[in-house]
Design an enzyme around this catalytic site. Sequence first.
Site, PDB file in Angstrom:
ATOM      1  N   ASN A 117       0.861  -1.180   0.000  1.00 31.94           N
ATOM      2  CA  ASN A 117       0.000   0.000   0.000  1.00 31.94           C
ATOM      3  C   ASN A 117       0.902   1.236   0.000  1.00 31.94           C
ATOM      4  O   ASN A 117       1.520   1.560   1.015  1.00 31.94           O
ATOM      5  CB  ASN A 117      -0.878  -0.047   1.271  1.00 31.94           C
ATOM      6  N   TRP A 118       0.974   1.891  -1.155  1.00 30.53           N
ATOM      7  CA  TRP A 118       1.900   3.030  -1.283  1.00 30.53           C
ATOM      8  C   TRP A 118       1.383   4.270  -0.560  1.00 30.53           C
ATOM      9  O   TRP A 118       2.107   5.244  -0.416  1.00 30.53           O
ATOM     10  CB  TRP A 118       2.125   3.361  -2.763  1.00 30.53           C
ATOM     11  N   LYS A 119       0.127   4.245  -0.154  1.00 26.21           N
ATOM     12  CA  LYS A 119      -0.502   5.411   0.492  1.00 26.21           C
ATOM     13  C   LYS A 119      -0.261   6.670  -0.351  1.00 26.21           C
ATOM     14  O   LYS A 119      -0.145   6.576  -1.562  1.00 26.21           O
ATOM     15  CB  LYS A 119       0.006   5.565   1.925  1.00 26.21           C
ATOM     16  N   HIS A 135      -9.352   0.682   5.372  1.00 27.73           N
ATOM     17  CA  HIS A 135      -8.065   0.896   6.040  1.00 27.73           C
ATOM     18  C   HIS A 135      -8.286   1.807   7.249  1.00 27.73           C
ATOM     19  O   HIS A 135      -9.121   2.710   7.209  1.00 27.73           O
ATOM     20  CB  HIS A 135      -7.075   1.533   5.054  1.00 27.73           C
ATOM     21  N   GLU A 168      -6.736   4.228   8.304  1.00 28.64           N
ATOM     22  CA  GLU A 168      -6.599   5.675   8.014  1.00 28.64           C
ATOM     23  C   GLU A 168      -7.884   6.211   7.397  1.00 28.64           C
ATOM     24  O   GLU A 168      -8.266   7.356   7.638  1.00 28.64           O
ATOM     25  CB  GLU A 168      -5.387   5.904   7.095  1.00 28.64           C
ATOM     26  N   GLU A 214      -5.052  -5.579  10.773  1.00 22.70           N
ATOM     27  CA  GLU A 214      -4.045  -4.533  10.956  1.00 22.70           C
ATOM     28  C   GLU A 214      -4.286  -3.808  12.283  1.00 22.70           C
ATOM     29  O   GLU A 214      -5.072  -2.850  12.338  1.00 22.70           O
ATOM     30  CB  GLU A 214      -4.142  -3.513   9.826  1.00 22.70           C
ATOM     31  N   GLY A 243       2.644   1.785  10.903  1.00 28.10           N
ATOM     32  CA  GLY A 243       3.561   2.914  10.744  1.00 28.10           C
ATOM     33  C   GLY A 243       4.290   3.296  12.024  1.00 28.10           C
ATOM     34  O   GLY A 243       4.908   4.352  12.103  1.00 28.10           O
ATOM     35  N   SER A 283       3.680  -2.570  10.345  1.00 28.90           N
ATOM     36  CA  SER A 283       5.142  -2.550  10.465  1.00 28.90           C
ATOM     37  C   SER A 283       5.822  -3.858  10.043  1.00 28.90           C
ATOM     38  O   SER A 283       6.821  -4.271  10.628  1.00 28.90           O
ATOM     39  CB  SER A 283       5.570  -2.149  11.890  1.00 28.90           C
ATOM     40  N   GLY A 326       2.956  -1.265   4.357  1.00 30.52           N
ATOM     41  CA  GLY A 326       2.987   0.166   4.073  1.00 30.52           C
ATOM     42  C   GLY A 326       4.422   0.613   3.817  1.00 30.52           C
ATOM     43  O   GLY A 326       4.974   0.422   2.739  1.00 30.52           O
ATOM     44  N   GLY A 327       5.049   1.165   4.848  1.00 34.53           N
ATOM     45  CA  GLY A 327       6.386   1.755   4.708  1.00 34.53           C
ATOM     46  C   GLY A 327       7.400   0.904   3.953  1.00 34.53           C
ATOM     47  O   GLY A 327       8.108   1.406   3.069  1.00 34.53           O
TER      48      GLY A 327
END
Length: 251
Positions: free
Chosen positions: A9-11, A96, A98, A168, A174, A214, A235-236
């Site tokens: 997920n590049w966000k 998600h 977010e 998640e 993150g 993470s 993510g990251g």
Amino acid sequence: MRKYIIAGNWKMNKNLNEAIQLVSDLKTELDGKVLNAEVVVAPTFIALEVVKSLVKNTSIKLGAQNMHSIDSGALTGEISADMLKSVGCEYVILGHSERRTIFGESDEFINQKVKQALKNNLIPILCCGESLEERENGSTFKVVESQIRACLNGLSNEEIKNTVVAYEPIWAIGTGKTATPEQAQEVHAFIRGLLTNLTNAETASEITIQYGGSVNAKNAKELLSKPDIDGALVGGACLKADSFRDIILSV
Ligand code: PEP
């Protein structure tokens, strides 16, 4: 047998040139490798088309990070399932944390989106997970159960089977704080049991349940070795081709 799915997920990261660079690097990193997992990249909307053209003839699949629940209309800034389909998306991340916390999305709205995705032959990656406060006050299972029940409400067994669930924990997203493999497995087994109640054992055994929070090249292998952890939503660590490659190759 259910499949392992590793999704990135590049966000809200990577402009067009950077997106081209990242997916090109990823292709190079995976070239000639035997993959035991389906690989999905979910760039921003502006990069979907070019990324699709770059992953053509590879095993990398395209996903989107969100979509609206209705077909079309006066919804400034939104994007539809049909639009995602038309650029070659096969997956869409829905619910998600977010989206839930920053944009106020409810379980009911996410449920409508899941239905809309399935109606348009997109595979929803349905996210669920508890906050730190909820974990600490012992309500993890209750929270996850109520999110999943509400978001899968009204779906047939076949539709649930075509859905990917991503557990998640919000406190792990993150933050660099990963759930231990045992903590994650405990919730994944609980989710599998819930999916069994909602459908049946055979259907539930076919559903991919990803872990997200993470995940990195160092912790992926142990997490993915757990019986009910069937992939990762990353993510990251998906923003660098080599670290995403290492996660993919940990399966
Ligand atoms: C995510 O946003 O879905 C996620 C898991 O992020 P990170 O890997 O950076 O924790």
